[in-house]
Write a protein that holds these residues in place. Structure first.
Motif, PDB file in Angstrom:
ATOM      1  N   ILE A 314       0.837  -1.203   0.000  1.00 31.98           N
ATOM      2  CA  ILE A 314       0.000   0.000   0.000  1.00 31.98           C
ATOM      3  C   ILE A 314       0.869   1.249   0.000  1.00 31.98           C
ATOM      4  CG2 ILE A 314      -1.600   1.358   1.415  1.00 31.98           C
ATOM      5  CD1 ILE A 314      -2.811  -1.379   2.330  1.00 31.98           C
ATOM      6  N   ASP A 315       1.858   1.294   0.870  1.00 30.25           N
ATOM      7  CA  ASP A 315       2.723   2.478   0.963  1.00 30.25           C
ATOM      8  C   ASP A 315       3.532   2.681  -0.308  1.00 30.25           C
ATOM      9  OD1 ASP A 315       1.749   2.953   3.486  1.00 30.25           O
ATOM     10  OD2 ASP A 315       3.489   2.146   4.546  1.00 30.25           O
ATOM     11  N   TRP A 316       3.990   1.587  -0.904  1.00 29.60           N
ATOM     12  CA  TRP A 316       4.751   1.687  -2.158  1.00 29.60           C
ATOM     13  C   TRP A 316       3.887   2.275  -3.269  1.00 29.60           C
ATOM     14  CZ3 TRP A 316       3.574  -1.782  -6.370  1.00 29.60           C
ATOM     15  CH2 TRP A 316       4.380  -1.587  -7.506  1.00 29.60           C
ATOM     16  N   CYS A 317       2.664   1.769  -3.405  1.00 27.68           N
ATOM     17  CA  CYS A 317       1.766   2.279  -4.454  1.00 27.68           C
ATOM     18  C   CYS A 317       1.390   3.727  -4.169  1.00 27.68           C
ATOM     19  CB  CYS A 317       0.529   1.398  -4.543  1.00 27.68           C
ATOM     20  SG  CYS A 317      -0.570   1.814  -5.922  1.00 27.68           S
ATOM     21  N   ALA A 318       1.177   4.058  -2.901  1.00 23.03           N
ATOM     22  CA  ALA A 318       0.851   5.441  -2.536  1.00 23.03           C
ATOM     23  C   ALA A 318       1.976   6.382  -2.940  1.00 23.03           C
ATOM     24  CB  ALA A 318       0.579   5.539  -1.038  1.00 23.03           C
ATOM     25  N   ASP A 319       3.207   5.953  -2.736  1.00 23.25           N
ATOM     26  CA  ASP A 319       4.352   6.782  -3.115  1.00 23.25           C
ATOM     27  C   ASP A 319       4.380   7.009  -4.624  1.00 23.25           C
ATOM     28  OD1 ASP A 319       5.218   7.077  -0.514  1.00 23.25           O
ATOM     29  OD2 ASP A 319       6.689   5.451  -0.618  1.00 23.25           O
ATOM     30  N   VAL A 320       4.048   5.974  -5.402  1.00 19.53           N
ATOM     31  CA  VAL A 320       4.005   6.115  -6.859  1.00 19.53           C
ATOM     32  C   VAL A 320       2.943   7.132  -7.259  1.00 19.53           C
ATOM     33  CG1 VAL A 320       3.476   4.937  -9.026  1.00 19.53           C
ATOM     34  CG2 VAL A 320       4.923   3.816  -7.328  1.00 19.53           C
ATOM     35  N   LEU A 321       1.745   7.019  -6.690  1.00 17.93           N
ATOM     36  CA  LEU A 321       0.672   7.950  -7.024  1.00 17.93           C
ATOM     37  C   LEU A 321       1.019   9.378  -6.594  1.00 17.93           C
ATOM     38  CD1 LEU A 321      -2.486   5.829  -6.106  1.00 17.93           C
ATOM     39  CD2 LEU A 321      -1.613   6.342  -8.380  1.00 17.93           C
ATOM     40  N   ASP A 322       1.760   9.505  -5.516  1.00 19.61           N
ATOM     41  CA  ASP A 322       2.148  10.847  -5.056  1.00 19.61           C
ATOM     42  C   ASP A 322       3.128  11.530  -6.006  1.00 19.61           C
ATOM     43  OD1 ASP A 322       0.559  11.177  -2.801  1.00 19.61           O
ATOM     44  OD2 ASP A 322       1.979  10.160  -1.478  1.00 19.61           O
ATOM     45  N   THR A 323       3.754  10.769  -6.895  1.00 19.41           N
ATOM     46  CA  THR A 323       4.651  11.379  -7.889  1.00 19.41           C
ATOM     47  C   THR A 323       3.864  12.009  -9.037  1.00 19.41           C
ATOM     48  OG1 THR A 323       4.882   9.383  -9.250  1.00 19.41           O
ATOM     49  CG2 THR A 323       6.412   9.638  -7.386  1.00 19.41           C
ATOM     50  N   GLY A 324       2.550  11.769  -9.076  1.00 23.94           N
ATOM     51  CA  GLY A 324       1.726  12.293 -10.164  1.00 23.94           C
ATOM     52  C   GLY A 324       1.452  11.277 -11.245  1.00 23.94           C
ATOM     53  N   SER A 325       2.010  10.081 -11.118  1.00 30.76           N
ATOM     54  CA  SER A 325       1.762   9.021 -12.089  1.00 30.76           C
ATOM     55  C   SER A 325       0.361   8.458 -11.900  1.00 30.76           C
ATOM     56  CB  SER A 325       2.793   7.903 -11.915  1.00 30.76           C
ATOM     57  OG  SER A 325       2.431   6.743 -12.624  1.00 30.76           O
ATOM     58  N   LEU A 326      -0.247   7.991 -13.013  1.00 34.73           N
ATOM     59  CA  LEU A 326      -1.535   7.306 -12.897  1.00 34.73           C
ATOM     60  C   LEU A 326      -1.410   6.019 -12.104  1.00 34.73           C
ATOM     61  CD1 LEU A 326      -3.323   7.649 -16.361  1.00 34.73           C
ATOM     62  CD2 LEU A 326      -4.099   8.527 -14.170  1.00 34.73           C
ATOM     63  N   GLY A 327      -0.248   5.372 -12.192  1.00 37.61           N
ATOM     64  CA  GLY A 327       0.023   4.204 -11.371  1.00 37.61           C
ATOM     65  C   GLY A 327      -0.881   3.018 -11.635  1.00 37.61           C
ATOM     66  N   THR A 328      -1.320   2.835 -12.894  1.00 42.13           N
ATOM     67  CA  THR A 328      -2.245   1.738 -13.173  1.00 42.13           C
ATOM     68  C   THR A 328      -1.594   0.373 -12.932  1.00 42.13           C
ATOM     69  OG1 THR A 328      -1.651   1.942 -15.506  1.00 42.13           O
ATOM     70  CG2 THR A 328      -3.664   3.024 -14.797  1.00 42.13           C
ATOM     71  N   ALA A 337      -2.291  -8.221  -4.733  1.00 41.11           N
ATOM     72  CA  ALA A 337      -1.519  -8.720  -3.595  1.00 41.11           C
ATOM     73  C   ALA A 337      -2.243  -8.478  -2.279  1.00 41.11           C
ATOM     74  CB  ALA A 337      -0.141  -8.073  -3.576  1.00 41.11           C
ATOM     75  N   VAL A 338      -2.783  -7.272  -2.121  1.00 40.86           N
ATOM     76  CA  VAL A 338      -3.388  -6.915  -0.845  1.00 40.86           C
ATOM     77  C   VAL A 338      -4.719  -7.621  -0.643  1.00 40.86           C
ATOM     78  CG1 VAL A 338      -4.349  -5.009   0.506  1.00 40.86           C
ATOM     79  CG2 VAL A 338      -2.171  -4.728  -0.678  1.00 40.86           C
ATOM     80  N   SER A 339      -5.571  -7.659  -1.664  1.00 40.13           N
ATOM     81  CA  SER A 339      -6.872  -8.317  -1.488  1.00 40.13           C
ATOM     82  C   SER A 339      -6.694  -9.798  -1.171  1.00 40.13           C
ATOM     83  CB  SER A 339      -7.758  -8.129  -2.717  1.00 40.13           C
ATOM     84  OG  SER A 339      -7.198  -8.749  -3.866  1.00 40.13           O
ATOM     85  N   ASP A 340      -5.752 -10.452  -1.841  1.00 37.61           N
ATOM     86  CA  ASP A 340      -5.515 -11.874  -1.566  1.00 37.61           C
ATOM     87  C   ASP A 340      -4.912 -12.075  -0.172  1.00 37.61           C
ATOM     88  OD1 ASP A 340      -6.531 -12.442  -4.035  1.00 37.61           O
ATOM     89  OD2 ASP A 340      -4.642 -13.109  -4.934  1.00 37.61           O
ATOM     90  N   ALA A 341      -3.977 -11.205   0.208  1.00 38.08           N
ATOM     91  CA  ALA A 341      -3.351 -11.337   1.523  1.00 38.08           C
ATOM     92  C   ALA A 341      -4.356 -11.096   2.641  1.00 38.08           C
ATOM     93  CB  ALA A 341      -2.180 -10.358   1.645  1.00 38.08           C
ATOM     94  N   LEU A 342      -5.184 -10.064   2.496  1.00 38.14           N
ATOM     95  CA  LEU A 342      -6.152  -9.763   3.544  1.00 38.14           C
ATOM     96  C   LEU A 342      -7.235 -10.829   3.627  1.00 38.14           C
ATOM     97  CD1 LEU A 342      -6.590  -5.883   3.226  1.00 38.14           C
ATOM     98  CD2 LEU A 342      -4.974  -7.199   4.634  1.00 38.14           C
ATOM     99  N   PHE A 343      -7.566 -11.439   2.497  1.00 36.38           N
ATOM    100  CA  PHE A 343      -8.522 -12.543   2.553  1.00 36.38           C
ATOM    101  C   PHE A 343      -7.930 -13.714   3.325  1.00 36.38           C
ATOM    102  CE2 PHE A 343     -10.466 -16.431   0.784  1.00 36.38           C
ATOM    103  CZ  PHE A 343     -11.770 -16.210   1.201  1.00 36.38           C
ATOM    104  N   ARG A 344      -6.642 -13.975   3.135  1.00 43.82           N
ATOM    105  CA  ARG A 344      -5.996 -15.041   3.914  1.00 43.82           C
ATOM    106  C   ARG A 344      -6.055 -14.721   5.404  1.00 43.82           C
ATOM    107  NH1 ARG A 344      -2.110 -14.690  -0.364  1.00 43.82           N
ATOM    108  NH2 ARG A 344      -0.665 -13.512   0.967  1.00 43.82           N
TER     109      ARG A 344
END
Length: 401
Positions: A314-328, A337-344
């Motif tokens: 989450i923090d890694w993706c947030a940092d990417v979006l904070d650069t102004g990238s669309l980050g798709t 990764a997160v949805s599968d991990a949290l489901f586990r």
């Protein structure tokens, strides 16, 4: 013991930490008791209950905490800290106004809407006085758009200075009770597919709720509805952004929205882990606490690992979006990764608690259901992996030319 989302506290400003701490205290102390309120049904909390919780949030100074009084938005990294805390109860995001689809719609309107549109549509959302709905997904039976937006069937035709919209939508979260709508419709007249977004004040006689679906999840006010749009007339002043640019604006909204889902459900999974841990420490079987049995203790250890890895994604993706990238690409990887991990995590919590875990005596079984749905909403895991695989192929083909 520190909660997994609290240690170490890095990458967030002091202001965000202070906001997150206030949100956490409010959600744990004020919102959590509402979890067994009879007004909380299978299609989410009633409008009366939403109003009551938001009145309390406003009094506590935690209404829409990710948007500052001057209208500026916390960074994505700061927002992650706040939204994770709001998610400590399934009702927390609704109470403090960080829930989907409103949080994503506020972000989109803040970036794309005109000043006049923001005054009419955005201001009531930020104040927590109105809810919204995003009308994009369509019924599969109609061959409509789901994960593939190119299948969009709803159309908008010019008629003088107005647009006339017709079509059907499905899985429209929060449509019942919403006051603000963003409708996505096909507007291209040539071979190239294009779409436009339109703003609508709700309720509207041309937008009819055909039915509210009974789904596995139940935290969202208004539930998820099937909608029929019959000759909806929208003036040109209510076009959101530019005509034919709807798909571009959808990406502006959807990449951060996927990440926001990860943030909120990280909080819910953290709370489920806390409940399961307390149960495993308190409950005895075969002469010792459950947690001292390796089969149970190891599941809780795996939870800590998954929660921490999800937090880092989450923090890694947030940092990417904070650069102004669309980050798709980054948001797709993180959502998978997160949805599968949290489901586990949620699944292990149910297992650790045994029979109690499948009852509604705690929120653990609800968190399990909600996160199971999250693996489909905002794009199923397989769709995101398919998009990533196409990117891998493109890059590999280019590298070998």
């Amino acid at each position: 013991m520190n909660h997994p989302d609290q240690a170490p506290r890095t990458g967030a400003s002091e202001r965000a930490q202070a906001i997150a701490d206030r949100v956490e205290a409010f959600v744990r102390d004020v919102v959590a008791p509402f979890e067994h309120d009879p007004r909380y049904g299978s299609h989410g909390p009633s409008e009366e209950m939403v109003h009551e919780m938001r009145t309390l949030a406003r009094a506590a100074g935690v209404m829409t905490p990710h948007i500052l009084p001057d209208g500026s938005h916390l960074s994505q990294r700061e927002t992650a800290l706040v939204l994770k805390r709001s998610g400590l109860s399934p009702l927390g995001p609704v109470a403090v106004n960080t829930a989907a689809p409103d949080e994503g719609n506020m972000l989109l309107l803040g970036k794309v809407a005109t000043a006049e549109q923001q005054a009419r549509y955005l201001a009531p959302l930020v104040a927590g006085e109105a809810r919204s709905a995003f009308f994009m997904t369509e019924p599969a039976a109609d061959g409509g758009a789901g994960s593939d937006p190119s299948m969009l069937q709803t159309t908008a035709q010019r008629d003088g200075d107005d647009w006339v919209i017709n079509g059907r939508k499905a899985f429209i979260t929060g449509a019942v009770g919403a006051r603000v709508g963003i409708v996505m419709a096909k507007t291209s007249s040539g071979e190239a597919l294009a779409a436009t977004m339109f703003l609508v004040e709700l309720p509207h006689p041309a937008i009819r709720v055909a039915r509210v679906l009974d789904t596995i999840d139940g935290a969202m006010p208004g539930g998820h509805a099937v909608i029929e749009i019959d000759n909806l007339r929208v003036p040109s002043r209510d076009v959101l952004g530019e005509v034919d640019q709807g798909f571009k604006y959808a990406q502006v909204r959807l990449s951060p929205a996927r990440l926001s889902h990860c943030m909120r459900w990280h909080g819910a999974a953290t709370r489920a882990h806390e409940i399961a841990t307390a149960y495993a420490v308190r409950r005895h079987a075969f002469g010792k606490p459950l947690i001292d049995h390796e089969g149970v203790g190891f599941m809780l250890a795996d939870n800590l690992i998954d929660l921490k890895q999800a937090e880092l994604m989450i923090d890694w993706c947030a940092d990417v979006l904070d650069t102004g990238s669309l980050g798709t690409t980054e948001s797709s990887m993180t959502k998978v990764a997160v949805s599968d991990a949290l489901f586990r995590v949620a699944d292990r919590c149910v297992q650790v608690m045994g029979g109690t875990g499948v009852t509604r005596d705690t929120i653990v079984e609800q968190v399990f259901r909600e996160i199971r749905a999250f693996r489909i909403y905002d794009g199923p895991t397989e769709v995101h992996k398919w998009a990533l695989a196409k990117k891998i192929k493109r890059e590999a083909s280019g590298a070998h030319r």
